[in-house]
Design an enzyme around this catalytic site. Sequence first.
Site, mmCIF file in Angstrom:
data_model
loop_
_atom_site.group_PDB
_atom_site.id
_atom_site.type_symbol
_atom_site.label_atom_id
_atom_site.label_comp_id
_atom_site.label_asym_id
_atom_site.label_seq_id
_atom_site.Cartn_x
_atom_site.Cartn_y
_atom_site.Cartn_z
ATOM 1 N N ARG A 1 -2.977 -5.712 7.090
ATOM 2 C CA ARG A 1 -3.825 -5.235 8.407
ATOM 3 C C ARG A 1 -5.852 -5.174 7.568
ATOM 4 O O ARG A 1 -7.246 -5.907 8.148
ATOM 5 C CB ARG A 1 -3.811 -6.257 8.654
ATOM 6 C CG ARG A 1 -2.692 -7.654 8.918
ATOM 7 C CD ARG A 1 -2.594 -7.958 10.844
ATOM 8 N NE ARG A 1 -1.648 -9.382 10.789
ATOM 9 C CZ ARG A 1 0.088 -8.797 10.803
ATOM 10 N NH1 ARG A 1 0.324 -8.834 11.450
ATOM 11 N NH2 ARG A 1 -0.142 -10.401 10.984
ATOM 12 N N GLY B 1 1.664 2.985 2.010
ATOM 13 C CA GLY B 1 2.648 2.870 3.441
ATOM 14 C C GLY B 1 4.242 2.550 2.923
ATOM 15 O O GLY B 1 5.675 3.348 3.211
ATOM 16 N N HIS B 2 4.425 1.552 2.319
ATOM 17 C CA HIS B 2 5.440 0.352 2.061
ATOM 18 C C HIS B 2 5.634 1.472 0.675
ATOM 19 O O HIS B 2 7.324 1.328 1.068
ATOM 20 C CB HIS B 2 4.690 -0.759 1.399
ATOM 21 C CG HIS B 2 4.405 -1.665 2.073
ATOM 22 N ND1 HIS B 2 3.226 -2.047 1.989
ATOM 23 C CD2 HIS B 2 5.087 -2.063 3.050
ATOM 24 C CE1 HIS B 2 2.513 -3.091 3.401
ATOM 25 N NE2 HIS B 2 3.979 -3.396 3.536
ATOM 26 N N LYS C 1 5.591 2.732 11.728
ATOM 27 C CA LYS C 1 4.191 2.414 11.657
ATOM 28 C C LYS C 1 4.625 1.531 12.483
ATOM 29 O O LYS C 1 3.197 0.831 13.828
ATOM 30 C CB LYS C 1 3.289 2.040 10.365
ATOM 31 C CG LYS C 1 2.887 0.449 10.914
ATOM 32 C CD LYS C 1 1.164 1.191 11.043
ATOM 33 C CE LYS C 1 -0.034 0.088 10.952
ATOM 34 N NZ LYS C 1 0.464 -1.845 11.311
ATOM 35 N N HIS D 1 0.796 -1.334 0.289
ATOM 36 C CA HIS D 1 0.096 0.255 -0.233
ATOM 37 C C HIS D 1 1.339 1.320 0.037
ATOM 38 O O HIS D 1 2.582 0.773 0.086
ATOM 39 C CB HIS D 1 -0.778 0.344 1.520
ATOM 40 C CG HIS D 1 -0.131 -0.504 2.218
ATOM 41 N ND1 HIS D 1 0.550 0.538 2.896
ATOM 42 C CD2 HIS D 1 -0.180 -0.907 3.604
ATOM 43 C CE1 HIS D 1 1.784 0.391 4.577
ATOM 44 N NE2 HIS D 1 0.472 -1.299 4.043
#
Length: 294
Positions: free
Chosen positions: A200, A49-50, A162, A47
């Site tokens: 998740r 973030g990655h 995170k 996503h």
Amino acid sequence: METNTAAAHAATGPAIVRTVAELRARVTGWRRTGDRIAMVPTMGALHDGHLSLVRIGFERAERVVVSIFVNPTQFAPHEDFQSYPRTEVRDMELLELLGTDLVFAPSAAEMYPPGFATRIETAGPALGLESDTRPHFFGGVATVVSKLLIAANPDLAIFGEKDYQQLAVVRRMARDLGLPVEIVAAPTVREPDGLAMSSRNAYLSPEERDIAPVLHDVLMQTAAALRGGVAPDQALDDGRRAILAAGFRALDYLDLRDAQTLEPVPDGSASGRPLRLLVAAWLGRTRLIDNCAV
Ligand code: AMP
């Protein structure tokens, strides 16, 4: 320069290798030409973030390697290893858009050959918090991350805030083992309503998704209360109550720690050191974690 690199790779897509030998061969070739190499370890189901970690990699290095490996040794038997989302084709498309040079996606047998019998033992920042309910977790993380870093030998490796405790454990491990790599921290990327992006989050029902941002709201409110002089015990109790009242099924922890060592700070803000609030809570069958600076 960065745009050119991205454009050049977009035409062909990132190469994917599945063995440590192939990974080493690629990286060794780059190193000969003097390129700096960044590594972004992930479990896939990528996503934004990655992807922010990959972008940071390109700001700091000429080459970025992303690993995608759902690491069995960091899951307990009752956890979601089998059901963890696996979306390799889409992951490759996203990484291609960013100009990622190489994806390392090994099999479990490549990482853990028959007879595998060695595991890194963690303490210090690994104690408490996640380890209270997931005692197997950081040993598995430290073992796989050390293997990935030894295999790729990058100049830097990027980890998200995170997973704040994980970041602290990896930093400690790299220092303790003398790994010649700089560990770089990346800020948490959030949905517009504050929910920290996570693979998740895909487990959440629409109703749960509506409740989920409360975790971030409570972190913000608790941090503000602490900064405003509310006693830590009081502020944390209020926060814990608010999380459960919002519809979370259970709370594993909402705690205040030293931001660097992750040691408990019974005296709270009186320590004069930077502090971190960390939380883990269950929304239905989904476990969410988040954290913030105080
Ligand atoms: P994972 O695939 O969940 O193991 O995460 C791989 C890396 O991405 C870890 O360093 C995570 O901390 C990082 N990461 C995951 N979610 C986020 C996020 N929302 N913002 C920034 N980094 C993240």
